[in-house]
Design a protein around this motif. Sequence first.
Motif, mmCIF file in Angstrom:
data_model
loop_
_atom_site.group_PDB
_atom_site.id
_atom_site.type_symbol
_atom_site.label_atom_id
_atom_site.label_comp_id
_atom_site.label_asym_id
_atom_site.label_seq_id
_atom_site.Cartn_x
_atom_site.Cartn_y
_atom_site.Cartn_z
ATOM 1 N N TYR A 530 116.603 75.557 51.430
ATOM 2 C CA TYR A 530 116.410 76.432 52.593
ATOM 3 C C TYR A 530 115.930 75.623 53.797
ATOM 4 O O TYR A 530 116.368 75.851 54.933
ATOM 5 N N ASP A 531 115.021 74.652 53.571
ATOM 6 C CA ASP A 531 114.536 73.818 54.673
ATOM 7 C C ASP A 531 115.677 73.003 55.283
ATOM 8 O O ASP A 531 115.782 72.885 56.509
ATOM 9 N N MET A 532 116.521 72.436 54.417
ATOM 10 C CA MET A 532 117.635 71.639 54.898
ATOM 11 C C MET A 532 118.607 72.480 55.713
ATOM 12 O O MET A 532 119.091 72.063 56.773
ATOM 13 N N ARG A 533 118.897 73.696 55.234
ATOM 14 C CA ARG A 533 119.842 74.566 55.934
ATOM 15 C C ARG A 533 119.289 74.993 57.293
ATOM 16 O O ARG A 533 120.003 74.984 58.302
ATOM 17 N N ASP A 534 118.002 75.372 57.319
ATOM 18 C CA ASP A 534 117.395 75.820 58.580
ATOM 19 C C ASP A 534 117.396 74.690 59.602
ATOM 20 O O ASP A 534 117.692 74.903 60.786
ATOM 21 N N ASN A 535 117.042 73.489 59.145
ATOM 22 C CA ASN A 535 117.024 72.342 60.042
ATOM 23 C C ASN A 535 118.414 72.082 60.600
ATOM 24 O O ASN A 535 118.591 71.827 61.797
ATOM 25 N N ALA A 536 119.435 72.159 59.723
ATOM 26 C CA ALA A 536 120.805 71.898 60.158
ATOM 27 C C ALA A 536 121.276 72.945 61.167
ATOM 28 O O ALA A 536 121.945 72.611 62.152
ATOM 29 N N LYS A 537 120.941 74.213 60.928
ATOM 30 C CA LYS A 537 121.349 75.273 61.860
ATOM 31 C C LYS A 537 120.703 75.077 63.222
ATOM 32 O O LYS A 537 121.327 75.294 64.268
ATOM 33 N N LYS A 538 119.422 74.662 63.230
ATOM 34 C CA LYS A 538 118.733 74.430 64.497
ATOM 35 C C LYS A 538 119.398 73.305 65.281
ATOM 36 O O LYS A 538 119.302 73.253 66.507
ATOM 37 N N ASN A 539 120.048 72.407 64.536
ATOM 38 C CA ASN A 539 120.735 71.295 65.187
ATOM 39 C C ASN A 539 122.216 71.588 65.412
ATOM 40 O O ASN A 539 123.013 70.683 65.649
ATOM 41 N N GLY A 540 122.601 72.875 65.317
ATOM 42 C CA GLY A 540 123.949 73.287 65.702
ATOM 43 C C GLY A 540 124.995 73.272 64.611
ATOM 44 O O GLY A 540 126.195 73.300 64.915
ATOM 45 N N MET A 541 124.596 73.225 63.322
ATOM 46 C CA MET A 541 125.597 73.212 62.248
ATOM 47 C C MET A 541 126.347 74.547 62.184
ATOM 48 O O MET A 541 125.736 75.618 62.233
ATOM 49 N N ILE A 542 127.663 74.472 62.054
ATOM 50 C CA ILE A 542 128.490 75.655 61.793
ATOM 51 C C ILE A 542 128.617 75.783 60.279
ATOM 52 O O ILE A 542 129.028 74.841 59.603
ATOM 53 N N THR A 543 128.252 76.941 59.724
ATOM 54 C CA THR A 543 128.314 77.128 58.277
ATOM 55 C C THR A 543 129.765 77.291 57.828
ATOM 56 O O THR A 543 130.667 77.526 58.641
ATOM 57 N N MET A 544 129.974 77.196 56.511
ATOM 58 C CA MET A 544 131.338 77.335 55.986
ATOM 59 C C MET A 544 131.939 78.685 56.342
ATOM 60 O O MET A 544 133.110 78.770 56.736
ATOM 61 N N VAL A 545 131.156 79.753 56.193
ATOM 62 C CA VAL A 545 131.704 81.079 56.470
ATOM 63 C C VAL A 545 132.025 81.222 57.957
ATOM 64 O O VAL A 545 133.046 81.822 58.334
ATOM 65 N N GLN A 546 131.205 80.641 58.838
ATOM 66 C CA GLN A 546 131.493 80.691 60.270
ATOM 67 C C GLN A 546 132.745 79.879 60.605
ATOM 68 O O GLN A 546 133.586 80.323 61.408
#
Length: 567
Positions: A530-546
Amino acid sequence: MSNNQSITDLFSDASGQSTNDESAAAKFAVKQKQLKIKELERLTKARAEVEGLAYVDLVGFPISPEALVLVNEAEATGLSILCFFYDGKNIRLASLDPSSQEVEAKARQLAEKYFSEIKVYLVTENSFNYGLKMYKTIPKVREVVRGIKITEEDLNKYGEKFSSFKDLQEEINQALVTEVVTMIMASSIKSNSSDIHIEAEEKIIKVRFRIDGVLHDAAAIDKSAWEKIISRMKFLAGVKINVTDKPQDGRLSILMKDDRIDIRASFLPTNFGESVVMRLLRSSSVGLKFHDLGIRGRAFDQLKREVERPNGMIIATGPTGSGKTTTLYAILKKLNNQETKIITIEDPIEYQLEGVNQSQTSANYTFAKGLRSIVRQDPDVIMVGEIRDLETAEIAIQAALTGHLVLSTTHTNDAAGTVPRFLSMGAKPYLLAPSLNAMIGQRLVRKVCEKCKQEIKLENGILERVKTLLNELAEADKKAIDFNNLKFFEGQGCEACQSLGFKGRIGIYEIIIMNEQMEKSILSGQSSEYDMRDNAKKNGMITMVQDGLLKALDGITSVEEVFRVSE
């Protein structure tokens, strides 16, 4: 008495009969030839001593086939050189002209190829011809190609008949048993199947094709013909025909004019007979380029930058069949040039890559052992099929930290699960953090068939869910989206797509690039998924579903397909 008279006397019979006799004349000619050969051998030996060359008379010498085959007959005749001795360390060659450039070049080539000491001997023409005759004693082994040779005519003939699975069923019903296997193969190729499943049920034998990741019923075979059909399949796959109570694995090939399809066949005993699964590996399908993977925008630029770095680890992650190997091969193709040494260890080698040194695991050659040997081969890029244990992980991390770019895969649900997976294997956080470059989470979605694609309206609940997910995108990524006019598509089914509505597949991705905050998180022990995902999203990661929904907006895939594979 003269020399000629002395020779003549040797051939006189007990009664003193003259050598003008026909038989005596023949014996005389033979003896004279033998004397000439001996004299020639003596002169050649003397010449060798004067010129400082080694000399040998091959007549009567026990030349082994193992030695002779080091130089094939065509080369032996063309270069006037043959191998008459080989013990694994020493190679002895015979030549009419040991000092010629061609002979010297061939000797160097053999020395490098077999890591052996080379010595070239001068021989007479008679001696050399004796050696050439020894090639006739080597058994001629005809190369056996284990495979089904399907000609272009076969494919065209069956291709015209198989516009749908219904057509395949009709043809199988009236086909001879010997044609059924070829029919199934030809039909699977035409439908672009990745796997063929043939399953014994109580009353019938069911044939199913996996097309774009989804199984479809293709045909049913009368159970009375099953024994002959499976015997044919076992024969082609090189497994024991009379073994029906144990699992067996084999290989075969489909040979076509411009392509070769290697097939891994698995035979498994089940309740009503044996189940057969064949994985089709097309050599032409590895032609996917890095730009064609389906990664786009900022994610593509970030991954491209990490791929071009000289060291570190890039990990592709996802379940079996999510396209991880294809992604790594596309990266290897991008990196493959004359300045870069690339070595892989795979289980198994699925596709041959020209210019890449590929090795395959075995019982005594594991990922860890292979990787330990590979780093001593001075590679620039290393590809490890899968990291599944601590030993392999530690060697891969060390390689990444000591100037190598390491590509590999793990099995996790998404990119954010990569670091926790390494830590659960026992990898040391202070080594893992600086070694990781990028983590790629991926799935494969089916593409909507372009021939029968039509715009559709989504249900309100699904539409709201789509809008919520798209609204979470960074401002830069959702700037071009018209939320008031979202358009989505589905295939209605046509002959081109076997009435499935989909044809082909494309990847949907999420890419995490390591940053300072993530490294600190790993080192502090606060590196949950969860920490890794949140950090990545804050840095602009587009998720697989997006990423999938953006491709759905472009009409590449459907919303239903995106949700099917990503949630």
